[in-house]
Design an enzyme around this catalytic site. Sequence first.
Site, PDB file in Angstrom:
ATOM      1  N   HIS A 184      -3.485   6.857   2.478  1.00 24.04           N
ATOM      2  CA  HIS A 184      -3.859   5.472   1.889  1.00 24.04           C
ATOM      3  C   HIS A 184      -5.346   5.251   2.355  1.00 24.04           C
ATOM      4  CE1 HIS A 184      -4.374   1.797   0.975  1.00 24.04           C
ATOM      5  NE2 HIS A 184      -3.956   0.948   2.167  1.00 24.04           N
TER       6      HIS A 184
ATOM      7  N   CYS B 111       0.893  -1.076  -0.144  1.00 22.31           N
ATOM      8  CA  CYS B 111      -0.106   0.127  -0.040  1.00 22.31           C
ATOM      9  C   CYS B 111       0.830   1.408   0.072  1.00 22.31           C
ATOM     10  CB  CYS B 111      -0.760   0.046   1.168  1.00 22.31           C
ATOM     11  SG  CYS B 111      -1.966  -1.506   1.349  1.00 22.31           S
TER      12      CYS B 111
ATOM     13  N   ASN C 225     -10.205  -0.555  -0.230  1.00 21.57           N
ATOM     14  CA  ASN C 225      -8.626  -0.505  -0.024  1.00 21.57           C
ATOM     15  C   ASN C 225      -8.166  -1.031  -1.260  1.00 21.57           C
ATOM     16  OD1 ASN C 225      -6.066  -0.772   0.377  1.00 21.57           O
ATOM     17  ND2 ASN C 225      -6.441  -1.547   2.259  1.00 21.57           N
TER      18      ASN C 225
HETATM   19  N1  ACO Z   1     -18.372  -9.608   8.938  1.00 21.38           N
HETATM   20  C1  ACO Z   1     -18.875  -9.850   9.861  1.00 21.38           C
HETATM   21  N2  ACO Z   1     -17.958 -10.318  11.083  1.00 21.38           N
HETATM   22  C2  ACO Z   1     -16.415 -10.257  10.734  1.00 21.38           C
HETATM   23  C3  ACO Z   1     -16.233 -10.037   9.407  1.00 21.38           C
HETATM   24  C4  ACO Z   1     -16.926  -9.613   8.413  1.00 21.38           C
HETATM   25  N3  ACO Z   1     -16.508  -9.205   7.284  1.00 21.38           N
HETATM   26  N4  ACO Z   1     -14.720 -10.001   9.655  1.00 21.38           N
HETATM   27  C5  ACO Z   1     -14.385 -10.407  10.858  1.00 21.38           C
HETATM   28  N5  ACO Z   1     -15.572 -10.640  11.714  1.00 21.38           N
HETATM   29  C6  ACO Z   1     -15.596 -11.045  13.059  1.00 21.38           C
HETATM   30  C7  ACO Z   1     -14.514 -11.697  13.434  1.00 21.38           C
HETATM   31  O1  ACO Z   1     -14.844 -13.088  12.954  1.00 21.38           O
HETATM   32  C8  ACO Z   1     -14.597 -11.459  14.989  1.00 21.38           C
HETATM   33  O2  ACO Z   1     -15.679 -12.421  15.463  1.00 21.38           O
HETATM   34  P1  ACO Z   1     -15.302 -13.297  16.743  1.00 21.38           P
HETATM   35  O3  ACO Z   1     -15.279 -12.218  17.775  1.00 21.38           O
HETATM   36  O4  ACO Z   1     -16.636 -14.116  16.981  1.00 21.38           O
HETATM   37  O5  ACO Z   1     -14.342 -13.878  16.736  1.00 21.38           O
HETATM   38  C9  ACO Z   1     -15.272 -10.071  14.972  1.00 21.38           C
HETATM   39  O6  ACO Z   1     -15.781  -9.786  13.641  1.00 21.38           O
HETATM   40  C10 ACO Z   1     -14.267  -9.040  15.344  1.00 21.38           C
HETATM   41  O7  ACO Z   1     -13.146  -9.200  14.665  1.00 21.38           O
HETATM   42  P2  ACO Z   1     -11.917  -8.396  14.638  1.00 21.38           P
HETATM   43  O8  ACO Z   1     -10.934  -9.077  13.991  1.00 21.38           O
HETATM   44  O9  ACO Z   1     -11.466  -8.167  16.327  1.00 21.38           O
HETATM   45  O10 ACO Z   1     -12.556  -7.023  14.174  1.00 21.38           O
HETATM   46  P3  ACO Z   1     -11.832  -5.718  14.194  1.00 21.38           P
HETATM   47  O11 ACO Z   1     -12.545  -4.634  14.972  1.00 21.38           O
HETATM   48  O12 ACO Z   1     -10.283  -5.829  14.622  1.00 21.38           O
HETATM   49  O13 ACO Z   1     -11.712  -5.255  12.472  1.00 21.38           O
HETATM   50  C11 ACO Z   1     -10.675  -5.278  10.763  1.00 21.38           C
HETATM   51  C12 ACO Z   1     -11.068  -6.092  11.499  1.00 21.38           C
HETATM   52  C13 ACO Z   1     -11.806  -4.271  10.112  1.00 21.38           C
HETATM   53  C14 ACO Z   1      -9.809  -6.091   9.552  1.00 21.38           C
HETATM   54  C15 ACO Z   1      -9.380  -4.465  11.569  1.00 21.38           C
HETATM   55  O14 ACO Z   1      -8.448  -5.149  12.184  1.00 21.38           O
HETATM   56  C16 ACO Z   1      -8.594  -3.540  10.553  1.00 21.38           C
HETATM   57  O15 ACO Z   1      -9.172  -2.386   9.853  1.00 21.38           O
HETATM   58  N6  ACO Z   1      -7.315  -3.955  10.389  1.00 21.38           N
HETATM   59  C17 ACO Z   1      -6.471  -3.004   9.308  1.00 21.38           C
HETATM   60  C18 ACO Z   1      -6.308  -4.067   8.304  1.00 21.38           C
HETATM   61  C19 ACO Z   1      -6.335  -3.250   6.902  1.00 21.38           C
HETATM   62  O16 ACO Z   1      -6.656  -2.170   6.569  1.00 21.38           O
HETATM   63  N7  ACO Z   1      -5.685  -4.113   6.157  1.00 21.38           N
HETATM   64  C20 ACO Z   1      -5.513  -3.815   4.798  1.00 21.38           C
HETATM   65  C21 ACO Z   1      -4.156  -3.894   4.137  1.00 21.38           C
HETATM   66  S1  ACO Z   1      -2.968  -3.023   5.147  1.00 21.38           S
HETATM   67  C22 ACO Z   1      -3.416  -1.414   4.980  1.00 21.38           C
HETATM   68  O17 ACO Z   1      -3.850  -1.096   4.060  1.00 21.38           O
HETATM   69  C23 ACO Z   1      -3.164  -0.531   5.986  1.00 21.38           C
END
Ligand code: ACO
Length: 329
Positions: A256, A116, A286
């Site tokens: 980004h 990214c 993204n």
């Molecule tokens: N729909 C519904 N539920 C979901 C989904 C979905 N799409 N995805 C995950 N869940 C669930 C999980 O299974 C989990 O359930 P559980 O509690 O029963 O185990 C619950 O939601 C919470 O999951 P977390 O991973 O704790 O959710 P979090 O609040 O951390 O959000 C996210 C997840 C959005 C991916 C976050 O961690 C994030 O934004 N991380 C950055 C990742 C990113 O942007 N990556 C892109 C590439 S790098 C970059 O560009 C910066």
Amino acid sequence: MSVPHSRILGTGHYVPERVLTNQELEAKVDTSDEWIVSRTGIRERHIAAEGEATSDMASEAAKRALAAAGIEATDLDLIIVATVTPDMPLPSTACFVQSKIGARRDCPSFDIAAACAGFIYGLDLADKFVRTGAAKYVLVVGVELLSRVMNWDDRTTCVLFGDGAGAAIVGASDGERGLLSTHIYADGGFTQSLQIPGGGSVEPATASSVAQGRHTVHMIGKDIFKAAVKNLSAASKAALEQNDLTTDDVDWVVPHQANLRILGGVSERVGIPMSRFYLNLERYGNTSSASIPIALDEGVRAGEIKPGQTVLVCALGGGVAWGSAVMRF
Ligand code: ACO
């Protein structure tokens, strides 16, 4: 304040026609529009058509940037394509782009893989080539076709990404306008946090690796989230400090476009309100290295990002690799 040596002379972007909404994803995996919007801010993303390649999207964006800069493809001295979703491992996507846009057959062309942060890495390189006189006009493209490397059964990743391309022509600055600084960084301690593990020398493609989904994006979202807020904030502050700028001097942050909550954290830490963040992730998801040049180009074409304004860009992605740049646009 630093003296600009290079400037973005023109921008362009391209996104595929097909739009995939959160509602459509609800039908594919166990997710909801409400979850995706509240956790990320994303409502829809664009998905490449069958047969459409990374270099096709890159070439469209490049042609638009060339037109905006008022130069021909044959004027280019260097082509840099930032991508982690190349047409193929060999040759570089940049070589396909050179051929598709009609650039000179001897124009040096190569890819960079900084995920990214790829567009900022590309800007950094372009600035150095222009600064040393090694190139007059550099094409920098950020392009990703992430829909081809998604596990469409994995709700934790497939809702986040989209396809697209953005491009900029970088040339010599003729005055006050231009790139004031670039900062690029990487921390190899996070290589496990965001990967496409299969298909390289570590796990060459086999029938079994394909069946196990090893050629798709694997991510530990929380690691990336924390690394992003911390490092994007630090890189943004470093950029302002180097140029003796205060947060009030910044007209636009074009970050980004990964996730609204990450950007909320950066806004708070750096002290620049979200109203000055140029955002379009709601419509594109993204798009990795493409997200900054797509947003820049949209902002310019909408008349919102104006000549002479101070623009801060920052990005972090797999590696982790990250960076920032400040320009008087
Ligand atoms: N729909 C519904 N539920 C979901 C989904 C979905 N799409 N995805 C995950 N869940 C669930 C999980 O299974 C989990 O359930 P559980 O509690 O029963 O185990 C619950 O939601 C919470 O999951 P977390 O991973 O704790 O959710 P979090 O609040 O951390 O959000 C996210 C997840 C959005 C991916 C976050 O961690 C994030 O934004 N991380 C950055 C990742 C990113 O942007 N990556 C892109 C590439 S790098 C970059 O560009 C910066």
